[in-house]
Write a protein that holds these residues in place. Structure first.
Motif, mmCIF file in Angstrom:
data_model
loop_
_atom_site.group_PDB
_atom_site.id
_atom_site.type_symbol
_atom_site.label_atom_id
_atom_site.label_comp_id
_atom_site.label_asym_id
_atom_site.label_seq_id
_atom_site.Cartn_x
_atom_site.Cartn_y
_atom_site.Cartn_z
ATOM 1 N N SER A 15 46.221 54.224 41.267
ATOM 2 C CA SER A 15 46.237 52.903 42.324
ATOM 3 C C SER A 15 44.810 52.894 42.035
ATOM 4 O O SER A 15 44.781 51.072 41.860
ATOM 5 C CB SER A 15 45.910 53.858 43.570
ATOM 6 N N ASP A 16 43.276 53.248 41.718
ATOM 7 C CA ASP A 16 42.524 52.943 41.098
ATOM 8 C C ASP A 16 42.811 52.354 39.171
ATOM 9 O O ASP A 16 42.012 51.010 39.657
ATOM 10 C CB ASP A 16 41.599 54.128 40.806
ATOM 11 N N TRP A 17 43.445 52.747 38.401
ATOM 12 C CA TRP A 17 43.702 51.634 37.588
ATOM 13 C C TRP A 17 44.603 50.810 37.589
ATOM 14 O O TRP A 17 44.301 49.920 37.452
ATOM 15 C CB TRP A 17 44.867 52.573 36.772
ATOM 16 N N SER A 18 46.007 50.232 38.488
ATOM 17 C CA SER A 18 46.050 49.148 39.157
ATOM 18 C C SER A 18 45.033 48.445 39.400
ATOM 19 O O SER A 18 45.214 47.419 39.129
ATOM 20 C CB SER A 18 47.516 49.098 39.978
ATOM 21 N N HIS A 19 44.415 49.079 40.524
ATOM 22 C CA HIS A 19 42.759 47.649 40.992
ATOM 23 C C HIS A 19 42.426 47.731 39.891
ATOM 24 O O HIS A 19 41.820 46.255 40.348
ATOM 25 C CB HIS A 19 42.250 48.282 42.290
ATOM 26 N N HIS A 20 41.646 48.199 39.179
ATOM 27 C CA HIS A 20 41.112 47.987 38.430
ATOM 28 C C HIS A 20 41.568 47.107 37.189
ATOM 29 O O HIS A 20 41.224 45.659 36.548
ATOM 30 C CB HIS A 20 40.884 48.958 37.030
ATOM 31 N N CYS A 21 43.066 47.230 36.607
ATOM 32 C CA CYS A 21 43.681 45.937 36.231
ATOM 33 C C CYS A 21 43.847 44.711 36.181
ATOM 34 O O CYS A 21 44.008 44.022 35.631
ATOM 35 C CB CYS A 21 44.953 47.306 35.093
ATOM 36 N N GLY A 23 43.517 44.212 39.813
ATOM 37 C CA GLY A 23 42.157 43.484 41.037
ATOM 38 C C GLY A 23 43.132 43.247 42.209
ATOM 39 O O GLY A 23 44.799 43.854 42.127
ATOM 40 N N ASN A 24 42.648 42.239 43.137
ATOM 41 C CA ASN A 24 43.607 42.307 44.499
ATOM 42 C C ASN A 24 44.540 40.823 43.783
ATOM 43 O O ASN A 24 44.343 39.713 44.528
ATOM 44 C CB ASN A 24 43.106 41.508 45.407
ATOM 45 N N HIS A 27 45.644 38.653 46.982
ATOM 46 C CA HIS A 27 44.941 37.340 47.401
ATOM 47 C C HIS A 27 44.597 36.534 46.299
ATOM 48 O O HIS A 27 43.740 34.898 46.578
ATOM 49 C CB HIS A 27 43.516 38.371 47.668
ATOM 50 N N GLU A 69 52.359 40.653 38.406
ATOM 51 C CA GLU A 69 52.918 40.665 40.260
ATOM 52 C C GLU A 69 54.141 41.479 39.662
ATOM 53 O O GLU A 69 54.498 42.559 40.152
ATOM 54 C CB GLU A 69 53.302 39.350 41.145
#
Length: 72
Positions: A15-21, A23-24, A27, A69
């Motif tokens: 989850s951290d990797w996905s958000h880092h690579c 972002g959101n 949004h 996405e």
């Protein structure tokens, strides 16, 4: 560590990797779509070359977001 703890750790790291690579991206997608909607409304009244260039750039950004996405 038992397998459940390892699974939880992996989930958090993924989850951290996905958000880092990425972002959101959801949004960002909503923000770009709102910009495009505003630009389209403005172009109805006034065809401006700068706004048309911005519109093309935003469409490219949206395509990149849609590609990201698909990856997740």
């Amino acid at each position: 560590m038992d397998w459940l703890c390892r699974l939880h750790t992996f989930k958090n790291l993924a989850s951290d990797w996905s958000h880092h690579c990425f972002g959101n991206i959801f949004h960002s997608k909503r923000r770009i779509l709102a910009h495009l909607e505003g630009i389209d409304r403005r172009l109805i009244n006034n065809a401006n070359r700068g706004i048309q260039k911005l519109r093309c750039k935003l469409w490219q950004d949206l395509q990149n977001i849609l590609d990201q996405e698909e990856m997740i």
